[in-house]
Design a protein around this motif. Structure first.
Motif, PDB file in Angstrom:
ATOM      1  N   ASP A 163     -15.198  -3.803   0.735  1.00 18.58           N
ATOM      2  CA  ASP A 163     -15.536  -2.622  -0.069  1.00 18.58           C
ATOM      3  C   ASP A 163     -16.838  -2.763  -0.845  1.00 18.58           C
ATOM      4  O   ASP A 163     -17.246  -1.802  -1.514  1.00 18.58           O
ATOM      5  N   ASN A 174      -8.252   5.046   0.356  1.00 23.12           N
ATOM      6  CA  ASN A 174      -8.815   3.962  -0.452  1.00 23.12           C
ATOM      7  C   ASN A 174      -9.196   4.450  -1.846  1.00 23.12           C
ATOM      8  O   ASN A 174      -9.983   5.380  -2.009  1.00 23.12           O
ATOM      9  N   ALA A 208      -8.979   4.394   5.367  1.00 24.80           N
ATOM     10  CA  ALA A 208     -10.067   4.554   4.401  1.00 24.80           C
ATOM     11  C   ALA A 208      -9.934   5.829   3.572  1.00 24.80           C
ATOM     12  O   ALA A 208     -10.353   5.864   2.416  1.00 24.80           O
ATOM     13  N   HIS A 227      -8.559  -4.671  -5.603  1.00 22.52           N
ATOM     14  CA  HIS A 227      -7.467  -3.777  -5.197  1.00 22.52           C
ATOM     15  C   HIS A 227      -6.123  -4.392  -5.572  1.00 22.52           C
ATOM     16  O   HIS A 227      -5.956  -5.624  -5.536  1.00 22.52           O
ATOM     17  N   GLU A 246      -6.299  -0.248  -0.481  1.00 22.26           N
ATOM     18  CA  GLU A 246      -7.414  -0.869   0.236  1.00 22.26           C
ATOM     19  C   GLU A 246      -7.002  -1.315   1.623  1.00 22.26           C
ATOM     20  O   GLU A 246      -7.832  -1.376   2.543  1.00 22.26           O
ATOM     21  N   SER A 254       0.828  -1.217   0.000  1.00 20.75           N
ATOM     22  CA  SER A 254       0.000   0.000   0.000  1.00 20.75           C
ATOM     23  C   SER A 254       0.857   1.258   0.000  1.00 20.75           C
ATOM     24  O   SER A 254       1.751   1.413   0.834  1.00 20.75           O
TER      25      SER A 254
END
Length: 356
Positions: free
Chosen positions: A305, A132, A129, A69, A125, A23
């Motif tokens: 999600d 995201n 948040a 994702h 993801e 991420s």
């Protein structure tokens, strides 16, 4: 590293796994995906940050979203990928590059599906948040996500898990008066006062509503307790953090109202909240999809999600290769057979149906 979207879906999964994309570090994998999807004349591709939306525009009577994702949790000595002939091991193999590989194969290889398709490959993801990618797309360009039905390629053991439960957390607090523990009668113990909070939780009876034929099981649980000043001080405050997992027939406001009433008489502060997602199995596209997959449809007891699609009024399900309990584990893997089965099932469903 370029991707070959004509390769076998298992080989494509391995290539995606070997493209490290923790991420916040998704640029390389998103660049590689964008370079290949841009070659497909049947797709219009939009990039927002390190997220991509690729759409067919065939004028079909139904449109579906297929989303996944591209980020993973941090490395844990689990790269590069390893194929043992039955399982593909490696970071993100289960969560969820097997599903992303399936979606990419379909995006590149289905120029004339019987349903219009919106493919979404999004960043961040696995973190806060606010970062995201699907959330950002839904807020900046909700028009790109308009559809009759959505499939999130989260691992579900290649079975359909419909919708998801909502979640909220509240801090329920008691107050007292400090005093020296040698003279405790001169104070009021806030930790003792929390006993009633715990008694109410112990007596809680879960609501189990049936939605679209699926039984959801709610939960209301203490997950943290914070109180105390020192070992010789009567505490003047105690806070119990409570997590409520609520069925998707309740809105966030309704869930909060329920919890507020449940803890009537106590100080309550909302700290986190996310909506559930209705399964929408009565919609034609959803029914056709369930029929194509076969097997028993189950409710999703966690949060995913798919809930973001409910906010947009789009029913959604989770469907992808891999055991969800392996997500984030060092020994993460995905069965080769499930990757291939998911690709074939989706391909069959997308090439049959309502047509133009």
């Amino acid at each position: 590293m370029p991707l070959d979207l004509t390769a076998d879906v298992v080989d494509l999964t391995a290539a995606l796994v070997d493209l490290e994309s923790v991420s916040g570090n998704e640029r390389a994998i998103t660049d590689a995906i964008e370079a290949e999807l841009a070659k497909a004349a049947h797709l219009s591709v939009t990039r927002i940050g390190n997220s991509l939306v690729a759409r067919t525009e065939l004028g079909r009577s139904e449109r579906v979203v297929i989303a996944g994702h591209v980020d993973t949790v941090p490395l844990n000595d689990n790269l590069p990928s390893r194929n043992d002939g039955t399982l593909l091991h490696g970071l993100g193999s289960c969560d969820m590059k097997g599903g992303v590989a399936v979606a990419l194969k379909l995006a590149a290889g289905l120029p004339t599906p019987e349903r219009d398709i919106t493919f979404v490959f999004y960043e961040c993801e696995e973190v806060d948040a606010v970062r995201n990618g699907l959330r950002i797309i839904s807020e900046q360009r909700p028009d790109l996500l308009e559809a009759d039905f959505a499939i999130l390629m989260e691992p579900s053991d290649a079975g359909v898990e419909a919708g998801c439960q909502g979640t909220l957390r509240v801090e329920v607090s008691t107050t007292g008066e400090r005093a020296h523990s040698a003279r405790s009668w001169r104070g009021k113990n806030a930790i003792h006062g929390a006993a009633e909070i715990l008694n109410r939780l112990a007596a809680y009876e879960a609501r189990m509503p049936v939605i679209d034929g699926l039984e959801y099981h709610e939960g209301l649980n203490a997950v943290l307790i914070n109180g105390g000043v020192a070992t010789n001080v009567i505490p003047d405050r105690c806070t119990v953090t409570v997590n409520y997992r609520f069925a998707p027939d309740r809105s966030e406001a309704e869930a909060l109202a329920y919890v507020t009433e449940f803890f009537d008489g106590f100080e309550i502060a909302l700290t986190d909240s996310a909506p559930g997602a209705l399964p929408g199995l009565d919609r034609p596209a959803a029914k056709a999809f369930v029929d194509a997959v076969g097997g028993q449809v189950g409710p999703k007891f966690g949060w995913t999600d798919v809930a973001r699609f409910t906010v947009l009024g789009i029913p959604a399900v989770n469907y992808g290769p891999g055991d969800p309990t392996l997500a984030h584990k060092q020994e993460e893997y995905v069965p080769l057979e499930q990757i291939r089965r998911c690709e074939q099932t989706l391909r069959t469903w997308l090439t049959s149906g309502p047509g133009a």
